[in-house]
Design an enzyme around this catalytic site. Structure first.
Site, PDB file in Angstrom:
ATOM      1  N   GLU A  11     -91.656  52.762 -96.521  1.00  0.00           N
ATOM      2  CA  GLU A  11     -91.645  52.239 -97.890  1.00  0.00           C
ATOM      3  C   GLU A  11     -92.713  51.181 -98.116  1.00  0.00           C
ATOM      4  O   GLU A  11     -93.374  51.145 -99.158  1.00  0.00           O
ATOM      5  CB  GLU A  11     -90.259  51.661 -98.214  1.00  0.00           C
ATOM      6  CG  GLU A  11     -89.172  52.702 -98.472  1.00  0.00           C
ATOM      7  CD  GLU A  11     -88.687  53.427 -97.221  1.00  0.00           C
ATOM      8  OE1 GLU A  11     -89.089  53.035 -96.101  1.00  0.00           O
ATOM      9  OE2 GLU A  11     -87.905  54.387 -97.338  1.00  0.00           O
TER      10      GLU A  11
ATOM     11  N   HIS B 221     -76.071  53.238 -99.217  1.00  0.00           N
ATOM     12  CA  HIS B 221     -76.503  54.222-100.213  1.00  0.00           C
ATOM     13  C   HIS B 221     -75.825  53.948-101.548  1.00  0.00           C
ATOM     14  O   HIS B 221     -75.672  54.839-102.369  1.00  0.00           O
ATOM     15  CB  HIS B 221     -76.152  55.656 -99.772  1.00  0.00           C
ATOM     16  CG  HIS B 221     -76.958  56.137 -98.609  1.00  0.00           C
ATOM     17  ND1 HIS B 221     -76.697  55.749 -97.318  1.00  0.00           N
ATOM     18  CD2 HIS B 221     -78.020  56.979 -98.533  1.00  0.00           C
ATOM     19  CE1 HIS B 221     -77.561  56.339 -96.501  1.00  0.00           C
ATOM     20  NE2 HIS B 221     -78.370  57.086 -97.209  1.00  0.00           N
TER      21      HIS B 221
END
Ligand SMILES: Cc1ncc(C[n+]2csc(CCOP(=O)(O)OP(=O)(O)O)c2C)c(N)n1
Length: 667
Positions: free
Chosen positions: A407, A474
């Protein structure tokens, strides 16, 4: 292993077929940073300037590199690369003004010594965190590759900074994408006081390159001709045959980490050995030995350089200290952009939330041929939520890019693309994973415009939220992490219409955005969405429902919870959907508070330090006279998001919210 002077024991200069003029040009270039530092040492002792990071003894690397590249090729220097700035002929008076925090410096007094860039000079300066530089070079290299410009980008790293994850990510992306980037590692034996053997367990960085699938070469870092010739040769080749190369420049840090911090921890004999290998003295002696530099020329060139330095310093010292201007400081946080809202025209169709996002993205791709999408599995696979399904076939693999799992490097590459006039959209697979790209967002993207006027045209899409029993990694709501950071914009739609319009709006704006999209809304709600391209106004809240007993201020999933709660409870409420969290709509908030006199903030995020905390504090301060009850707020429990459905249900604020709402209505 003690850091010795391995292949640099004897500096073996070879003039090859360079003309006398070319050799003298390098000499002149090489003495500039040295003469500047000599002068600065005197000024430091006089208390006229503050400390800096010295590149004394390492000048040959910067000077070899800057002279080997074309002037329109980007260089991304670090804190010991004064020679890059002087080699690109930045006006010395501005450089010194920058060091002194004066207005005419490159950051208008907002950042330190080498922490700035100058697009005009094709220099992109560092932030203190060191490693994030590498990914920006990747982005610039990618832009060159996409636009088929035969250009090389060169980025520096210290040996210490090579331990950062950003180093690994930056090199890996460059290798996988075959980007035309030269990574120069200045192997100078120490990272602050930490010697190389406590930093990494290999001897040479040339061992590391092949591990990434990358060519690696080692140069005598104190030999300006070796650095120059090596980079010249590599650059010529890379322009034709784009690929990354790691160049390890062996050198030594001759002064303290920062000037005046000393070198007590360095064995004396090393300082003595390396002093014999001084890059300036040795090159000078070589030129004298081959009859290229005589005493008169040496004197003439040195006097010329000293005069330029003194003239520059005089101008910088004469400049008055900065007079702060509040408006200017606030105005420079964002790149100038005034949104022209594009109203929807033509028919609408019923679309799910997810399809509206996809629709907006597709139309923005059509509108902006310079928009590049990057993210894990967003290519053939279409992304884990299928937002980019079919995009790769339609727009091609150059613009719809599967990325390695990194990322930080991808967000940094987005900034690099933006430097070259591209737009970038980076998809986080889940908003939770942005934590490993955090630094690039809050320190590079968010601050770059304020620091030196460069825009960061990057939108980061953040599939967010709980309610799917997906556990702590998540399901998080992490908008508040970014809400606190000046320079970012944050949008968070709650319905398909806004989802498309806000995404388009974010992609138009050259400022960095976080675009939150609630995963649970993807396929659970649908609504009327105009088929054509349109935008929704950024910074503008909307009433999802009107009423008069209370005001519920919320966003995202909270809007749906609020609608359901008031319906079940038979309450007449204004439900204000913020839509944009940064900058948020103070006018709309004040108006609804004035109307009902009772307000509650509802957020899915954990309660402490959330968006609601800020807005409720603002209401208490600015709308006190309009209030008939305490300002209330409800959010998730201050725990990580739990996995089991019943635990998650308890974690979320829906039930507690109803109790609070009742309390407020009855107050
Ligand atoms: C992320 C981060 N951690 C720590 C520091 C503090 N720091 C600044 S420079 C430096 C040493 C860097 O060593 P190296 O990369 O070898 O470069 P050198 O100073 O030797 O040129 C450290 C620890 C920092 N700037 N950023």
């Amino acid at each position: 292993m003690e850091f010795s002077a391995p292949n640099a024991q004897i500096l073996t200069f070879d003039r090859k077929n360079h003309s006398d003029e070319a050799l003298l040009k390098l000499y002149e270039s090489l003495i500039v940073p040295r003469r500047i530092e000599e002068k600065m040492l005197i000024l430091l002792r006089q208390g006229r300037i503050s400390k800096w990071f010295s590149g004394w003894g390492q000048e040959a690397i910067s000077i070899g590199a800057v002279n080997a590249l074309n002037s329109d090729e980007f260089i991304l220097p670090m804190h010991r690369n004064l020679g890059i700035f002087t080699g690109r002929n930045l006006p010395l008076e501005r450089l010194f003004a920058q060091f002194q925090g004066k207005k005419s410096g490159f950051t208008k007094g907002r950042d330190r010594s080498f922490h700035f860039g100058s697009i005009e000079h094709h220099i992109l300066g560092m932030i203190s965190h060191l490693g994030p530089q590498l990914a920006i070079a990747d982005g610039i290299g990618l832009a060159h590759k996409l636009s088929k410009e035969k250009k090389v980008t060169l980025v520096f790293s210290g040996d210490g900074a090579s331990s950062e994850g950003d180093f690994h990510e930056g090199l890996n992306v460059a290798a996988v994408w075959k980007l035309p980037v030269i990574f120069v590692v200045e192997h100078n034996g120490y990272g602050l006081s930490t010697p190389s053997e406590e930093q990494f367990a290999f001897k040479y960085f040339t061992e590391k390159g092949p591990g990434y699938g990358m060519e690696a070469v080692r140069v005598q870092g104190n030999n300006v001709l070796d650095v120059y010739d090596t980079i010249l040769r590599l650059a010529e080749d890379i322009r034709e045959n784009p690929r990354p190369v790691l160049v390890e420049a062996i050198t030594f840090r001759m002064r303290g980490h920062e000037e005046a911090s000393g070198t007590k921890y360095v064995p004396k004999h090393l300082m003595e050995e390396w002093a014999q290998l001084d890059p300036v003295d040795n090159y000078e002696a070589y030129l004298e030995s081959i009859g290229v530099l005589d005493a008169a020329t040496k004197e003439k060139l040195n006097q010329k350089v000293k005069k330029a330095i003194n003239d520059g310093l005089e101008i910088a010292f004469a400049e008055e200290p900065i007079t702060p201007n509040l408006e200017e400081e606030l105005a420079d946080v964002y790149a100038p952009f005034s949104q022209e809202v594009i109203a929807p025209k033509g028919p609408s169709t019923e679309k799910r939330f997810i399809d509206a996002i996809s629709d907006g993205l597709r139309q923005s791709m059509e509108k902006y041929p310079n928009l590049i999408l990057m993210g894990q599995d967003i290519g053939e696979y279409g992304g884990v939520f299928k937002i980019t399904d079919g995009f790769k076939v339609k727009f091609g693999g150059d613009r719809v890019r599967n990325t390695p799992l990194c990322e930080s490097a991808i967000i940094g590459a987005g900034l690099g693309l933006s430097i070259k006039g591209y737009k970038a959209m980076v998809e986080m697979q889940f908003a939770d994973f942005v934590s490993v790209g955090f630094n690039q967002i809050v320190n590079n993207l968010a601050k770059i415009h304020y620091r030196w006027g460069q825009q960061a045209d990057v939108v980061i899409r953040m599939p967010t939220g709980a309610g799917t029993a997906a556990g702590p990694f998540h399901s998080q709501s992490n908008e508040a992490w970014f809400f606190h950071t000046p320079g970012l914009k944050i949008v968070y739609p709650s319905n398909p219409h806004d989802a498309k319009g806000l995404l388009n709006a974010a992609l138009e704006d050259p400022n960095p955005y976080l675009y939150f999209e609630h995963k649970l809304l993807y396929r659970s709600i649908s609504g009327s969405v105009p088929e054509n391209y349109y935008t929704v106004e950024v910074g503008k809240a909307a009433l999802a429902q009107e009423g008069n007993q209370v005001s519920i201020i919320t966003y995202g999933m909270g809007v749906h919870w609020a609608i359901k709660a008031v319906e079940e409870m038979g309450i007449s409420a204004d439900i204000l959907d913020l839509r944009t969290l940064l900058p948020w709509d103070q006018e709309a908030v004040a108006a609804t508070v004035k109307k009902t006199g009772k307000v509650i903030f509802l957020q899915e995020d954990t309660l402490t330090g959330g968006i609601g905390a800020e807005i409720c504090a603002w209401i208490s301060e600015h709308c006190f006279k309009d209030l008939d009850a305490p300002v209330m707020r409800e959010g998730s429990l201050d725990t990580p998001v739990p996995f089991a459905p019943n635990l998650e249900k308890q974690f979320l604020p829906t039930e507690r919210f109803k109790g609070k709402l009742r309390e407020l209505v009855e107050f």
